[in-house]
Design an enzyme around this catalytic site. Structure first.
Site, PDB file in Angstrom:
ATOM      1  N   CYS A  32      66.895 -26.363  82.489  1.00  0.00           N
ATOM      2  CA  CYS A  32      68.318 -26.190  82.845  1.00  0.00           C
ATOM      3  C   CYS A  32      68.918 -25.024  82.088  1.00  0.00           C
ATOM      4  CB  CYS A  32      69.139 -27.416  82.465  1.00  0.00           C
ATOM      5  SG  CYS A  32      68.618 -28.937  83.206  1.00  0.00           S
TER       6      CYS A  32
ATOM      7  N   HIS B 181      69.885 -32.802  90.042  1.00  0.00           N
ATOM      8  CA  HIS B 181      69.353 -31.519  90.496  1.00  0.00           C
ATOM      9  C   HIS B 181      67.853 -31.680  90.740  1.00  0.00           C
ATOM     10  CE1 HIS B 181      72.787 -29.493  88.101  1.00  0.00           C
ATOM     11  NE2 HIS B 181      73.054 -29.344  89.380  1.00  0.00           N
TER      12      HIS B 181
ATOM     13  N   GLU C 267      74.332 -25.255  93.797  1.00  0.00           N
ATOM     14  CA  GLU C 267      74.059 -25.454  92.368  1.00  0.00           C
ATOM     15  C   GLU C 267      73.060 -24.437  91.824  1.00  0.00           C
ATOM     16  OE1 GLU C 267      75.337 -28.284  90.307  1.00  0.00           O
ATOM     17  OE2 GLU C 267      76.841 -28.447  91.885  1.00  0.00           O
TER      18      GLU C 267
HETATM   19  O1  SUG Z   1      75.835 -30.228  85.662  1.00  0.00           O
HETATM   20  N1  SUG Z   1      75.863 -31.556  82.425  1.00  0.00           N
HETATM   21  C1  SUG Z   1      75.274 -30.675  83.388  1.00  0.00           C
HETATM   22  C2  SUG Z   1      73.785 -30.593  83.200  1.00  0.00           C
HETATM   23  C3  SUG Z   1      73.177 -29.523  84.062  1.00  0.00           C
HETATM   24  C4  SUG Z   1      71.700 -29.551  84.057  1.00  0.00           C
HETATM   25  N2  SUG Z   1      71.183 -28.502  84.855  1.00  0.00           N
HETATM   26  C5  SUG Z   1      70.064 -28.565  85.585  1.00  0.00           C
HETATM   27  N3  SUG Z   1      69.460 -29.680  85.861  1.00  0.00           N
HETATM   28  N4  SUG Z   1      69.605 -27.449  86.070  1.00  0.00           N
HETATM   29  C6  SUG Z   1      75.618 -31.106  84.816  1.00  0.00           C
HETATM   30  O2  SUG Z   1      75.625 -32.309  85.091  1.00  0.00           O
HETATM   31  C7  SUG Z   1      77.747 -32.601  81.259  1.00  0.00           C
HETATM   32  C8  SUG Z   1      79.058 -32.143  80.692  1.00  0.00           C
HETATM   33  C9  SUG Z   1      79.891 -33.220  80.083  1.00  0.00           C
HETATM   34  O3  SUG Z   1      79.807 -34.373  80.523  1.00  0.00           O
HETATM   35  O4  SUG Z   1      80.655 -32.905  79.181  1.00  0.00           O
HETATM   36  C10 SUG Z   1      77.196 -31.630  82.265  1.00  0.00           C
HETATM   37  O5  SUG Z   1      77.949 -30.919  82.904  1.00  0.00           O
END
Ligand code: SUG
Length: 416
Positions: free
Chosen positions: A345, A229, A161
């Site tokens: 993020c 994460h 990730e």
């Molecule tokens: O991978 N949300 C992302 C958020 C990522 C956050 N990144 C970090 N913490 N670095 C994920 O879960 C939601 C998309 C949706 O449901 O349409 C989403 O992918």
């Protein structure tokens, strides 16, 4: 001149709430809500401006081509006929969360004195698994200078990730650091997205010094509480590690190893009896950008952190008590937050000489003005959940990205 550059993912015109990430509580809760891509992108731009105003160097990564027709083609379908779940996955604007684009090891940490970047495979979530191809294309253009080496993603089945599960501590950004890879152990209610095998492969590819590289397990409790994460429960910058008490499976061992590798480290731990894991996750206290400014270590926090009384009280006490974090800065990234993505993020940190980066990926206020103009003119104002298949909307989203690439002089460079 070496600097830490924050490359923010510009929030794309297809930003929507499809509830695609099980284990990401905000995204799941907001599934089916109406999204506002234009407002979302303007919030992201305002955050970049706030970074510039703190005296930081700012970069961007671009929204990916959506819907991803190439990916649908590889599944022997197309946007018109694909089942709804594949359409939603092909449409996701999730590349905005640039912390998941890659893992970065600055030149000072690597045996060959080159800054290494490994594109994350993001294989655990289908909607994110098809980001790596275009991320690789963008990084190859942005970091074409011999000061960088770009690696393709670690192969399946080892989930990676990117920087969201990686921290770096150092006396100063240009000094050799200690790199910490935080992985999840599967078995809980939600997927553990970062696999130790992947972290180890990245560390080897980056030619890191094994005595200055740590592999640390995330606590099961943190993943179960929605910290999908590590950057939802911990953040590091220079000498400061800022973490929740329950972030790691064996924190005593981790802190001892870290202190051995870097005696000058300052560990700022937030106790669970002041801020619960649930409050940490809902407020994104730790998904802040911890940055070095002329006024000392500064935490760039989402508004949600100020809105949570327990979190805000802890922060106020810390600053008043002369803790290592000297300044708090609040930004509004509510549209991204509602999909589980906070200030940290949205950015990928790269420590390097800015002169070695392709200028088209660096921004100042004037360039952000031009980007904001394109966003205002072309990004959809809103996307309702049932609009996802509308031909007009798709045409609008594709046109919006074309206009952006034209404005940034990147047409043809990152499409194939
Ligand atoms: O991978 N949300 C992302 C958020 C990522 C956050 N990144 C970090 N913490 N670095 C994920 O879960 C939601 C998309 C949706 O449901 O349409 C989403 O992918």
């Amino acid at each position: 001149m070496t600097a830490e550059i924050n490359f923010d993912g510009l929030i794309g015109p297809s930003h929507n709430y499809a509830g695609l990430s099980p284990g990401n509580l905000a995204a799941t809760r907001n599934a089916g809500a109406v999204a506002y891509p234009r407002a979302a992108a303007l919030q992201g731009i305002a955050k970049m401006r706030a970074n510039l105003d703190l005296g930081l160097v700012q970069g961007i990564l671009l929204p990916h081509r959506r819907p991803n027709r190439l990916w649908l083609g590889s599944l022997a379908t197309d946007y018109a006929t694909a089942p709804d779940h594949l359409r939603a996955q092909a449409m996701s604007a999730s590349a905005m969360w640039a912390a998941n684009a890659a893992t970065v090891s600055p030149a000072a940490d690597t045996a060959d004195g080159i800054c290494h970047l490994t594109v994350a495979n993001l294989m655990t979530m289908p909607h994110r698994s098809h980001e790596s191809r275009e991320t690789l294309q963008q990084l190859i253009v942005a970091f074409a200078d011999p000061a960088f080496r770009i690696h393709g993603p670690v192969p399946a089945p080892f989930g990676d990730e990117g920087a969201a599960n990686h921290m770096r501590l150092c006396a100063a950004h240009d000094a050799a650091g200690v790199e910490i890879f935080v992985y999840g152990v599967p078995g809980g209610p939600f997927p553990a997205r970062q696999h130790r095998e992947a972290s180890e492969a990245v560390a080897r590819a980056h030619r890191l010094d094994p005595t200055r590289t740590l592999f640390v397990a995330q606590s099961e409790a943190a993943i179960a509480a929605g910290a999908f994460h590590n950057d939802v429960v911990a953040v590091a910058n220079e000498r400061v590690l800022f973490a929740h008490e329950q972030a790691f499976a064996d924190k005593d061992r981790f802190y001892a190893e870290l202190t051995r590798a870097m005696p000058e480290v300052e560990i700022v731990e937030v106790p669970a009896d002041r801020v619960s894991l649930a409050d940490a996750v809902s407020s994104y206290l730790f998904n802040a950008q911890l940055v070095t400014t002329a006024d000392g270590p500064t935490l760039v926090l989402p508004e949600e952190a100020r809105d949570n009384p327990a979190v805000w009280a802890w922060l106020q006490d810390h600053v008043a008590g002369n803790g290592p974090i000297r300044q708090l800065k609040i930004v509004d990234v509510r549209e991204s937050m509602a999909n589980g993505g906070g200030p940290a993020c949205l950015r990928l940190r790269v420590v390097c000489d800015p002169a070695t980066v392709d200028r088209r990926f660096l921004v100042d206020h004037a360039k952000l003005d031009s980007i904001a103009e394109v966003v205002t003119a072309y990004w959809p104002e809103h996307i309702a959940p049932d609009a996802i298949g509308e031909a007009d909307l798709i045409a609008r989203i594709e046109r919006a990205r074309e206009m952006l690439l034209e404005t940034l002089d990147l047409v043809g460079l990152i499409d194939s």
